[in-house]
Scaffold this active site. Structure first.
Site, PDB file in Angstrom:
ATOM      1  N   ASN A  16       0.869  -1.181   0.000  1.00  0.00           N
ATOM      2  CA  ASN A  16       0.000   0.000   0.000  1.00  0.00           C
ATOM      3  C   ASN A  16       0.903   1.229   0.000  1.00  0.00           C
ATOM      4  OD1 ASN A  16      -1.805   2.053   0.545  1.00  0.00           O
ATOM      5  ND2 ASN A  16      -2.302   1.360   2.618  1.00  0.00           N
ATOM      6  N   LYS A  28       0.074   4.236  -0.304  1.00  0.00           N
ATOM      7  CA  LYS A  28      -0.580   5.441   0.231  1.00  0.00           C
ATOM      8  C   LYS A  28      -0.318   6.612  -0.736  1.00  0.00           C
ATOM      9  CE  LYS A  28      -0.171   3.320   4.703  1.00  0.00           C
ATOM     10  NZ  LYS A  28      -0.130   3.459   6.139  1.00  0.00           N
ATOM     11  N   HIS A  30      -9.565   1.300   4.708  1.00  0.00           N
ATOM     12  CA  HIS A  30      -8.310   1.510   5.447  1.00  0.00           C
ATOM     13  C   HIS A  30      -8.558   2.529   6.556  1.00  0.00           C
ATOM     14  CE1 HIS A  30      -4.230   2.713   6.422  1.00  0.00           C
ATOM     15  NE2 HIS A  30      -3.834   1.585   5.852  1.00  0.00           N
ATOM     16  N   GLU A  33      -6.899   4.927   7.574  1.00  0.00           N
ATOM     17  CA  GLU A  33      -6.624   6.324   7.218  1.00  0.00           C
ATOM     18  C   GLU A  33      -7.802   6.931   6.467  1.00  0.00           C
ATOM     19  OE1 GLU A  33      -2.800   5.613   5.412  1.00  0.00           O
ATOM     20  OE2 GLU A  33      -2.011   5.123   7.394  1.00  0.00           O
ATOM     21  N   GLU A  81      -5.436  -4.706  10.631  1.00  0.00           N
ATOM     22  CA  GLU A  81      -4.410  -3.689  10.845  1.00  0.00           C
ATOM     23  C   GLU A  81      -4.710  -2.914  12.125  1.00  0.00           C
ATOM     24  OE1 GLU A  81      -2.377  -2.586   6.862  1.00  0.00           O
ATOM     25  OE2 GLU A  81      -4.079  -1.264   7.145  1.00  0.00           O
ATOM     26  N   GLY A 115       2.582   2.385  10.696  1.00  0.00           N
ATOM     27  CA  GLY A 115       3.588   3.432  10.544  1.00  0.00           C
ATOM     28  C   GLY A 115       4.326   3.771  11.826  1.00  0.00           C
ATOM     29  N   SER A 140       3.304  -2.036  10.315  1.00  0.00           N
ATOM     30  CA  SER A 140       4.757  -2.118  10.585  1.00  0.00           C
ATOM     31  C   SER A 140       5.370  -3.471  10.233  1.00  0.00           C
ATOM     32  CB  SER A 140       5.055  -1.738  12.039  1.00  0.00           C
ATOM     33  OG  SER A 140       4.722  -0.375  12.256  1.00  0.00           O
TER      34      SER A 140
END
Ligand code: PGA
Length: 243
Positions: A8, A10, A91, A93, A158, A164, A203
């Protein structure tokens, strides 16, 4: 079944860097099934650069509708037409930045499946929810409400606090959550729930990939930061158990 390693990107990556990235992937010996999800404008170029390989490309979102007055949105039908095979949906985000609810994700998953894309539906708890002992309940609710009856595709677990940050849950926590997700999928989809791959994301790096990918019910990984570097992405794929 071979594990699936999805990258991904992003809001990262450039048109200029696409050729070298694709060449590195093309040159690598096949291990896990690879999926690369760059920003929308890079999809056709990446699909062309990877043509003739088994490496798939995917998008990071789609709209629930087929076409219409939705400025800035992209339909699943168009994504399929330009060579995407997968689409990441829900996701964290997007849930946070764009207020995407489980109901909104549900509509997008329906559209993706109808268009012939394989959705990678993301679920995961916040750190507060984990600390409060609510992680499994939160994820079960996300699954129940984000997945339509027509669902067929992949799940990515996730934990939001692991994305991250360089932090990952313990192996026992990943295994427990994946077992809970499997149980929920079998309850919701008696015919297909046993076979739905459940990816772990958050991560994942070359150094921890073998341990994470070797856990029961982990069917692959959704990789953010480490997927931007082809060598790291390939090292993660190489750590996947072969069958
Ligand atoms: P990360 O991101 O690998 O950079 O933690 C994972 C993701 O958000 O899909």
């Amino acid at each position: 079944m071979a594990q699936i390693i999805a990258g991904n990107w992003k809001m990262n990556g450039t048109a200029a860097g696409l050729g070298a990235y694709a060449a590195a992937l093309r040159a690598a010996p096949g291990h896990a099934a690879l999926v690369v999800c760059p920003p929308f404008p890079l999809l056709p170029g990446l699909a062309a650069a990877l043509a003739g390989t088994k490496i798939a490309v995917g998008a990071q979102d789609c709209h629930a509708g087929e076409s219409g007055a939705h400025t800035g949105d992209v339909s699943a039908v168009l994504l399929k037409e330009i060579g995407s095979a997968y689409v990441i949906l829900g996701h964290s985000e997007r849930r946070a930045d764009h207020g995407e609810s489980n109901a909104a994700v549900n509509g997008k998953v329906k559209a993706a499946v109808a268009a012939g894309l394989v959705p990678i539906v993301c679920v995961g708890e916040t750190e507060q929810e984990r600390d409060a002992g609510e992680a499994e309940d939160v994820v079960r609710t996300q699954l129940t409400h984000s997945l339509p009856e027509s669902f067929s595709g992949l799940i990515a677990y996730e934990p939001i606090w692991a994305i991250g940050t360089g932090r990952t849950p313990s192996e026992a926590d990943v295994a427990a959550m994946h077992a809970a997700i499997r149980e929920a999928l079998v309850a919701q989809f008696p015919a297909s729930g046993t076979a739905t791959p459940i990816l772990y994301g958050g991560s994942v790096k070359p150094g921890n990939a073998a341990a994470l990918l070797g856990l029961p019910e982990v069917g692959g990984a959704l990789v953010g930061g480490a997927s931007l570097n082809a060598a790291d992405f390939l090292a993660i794929a190489a750590a996947a158990p072969s069958d």
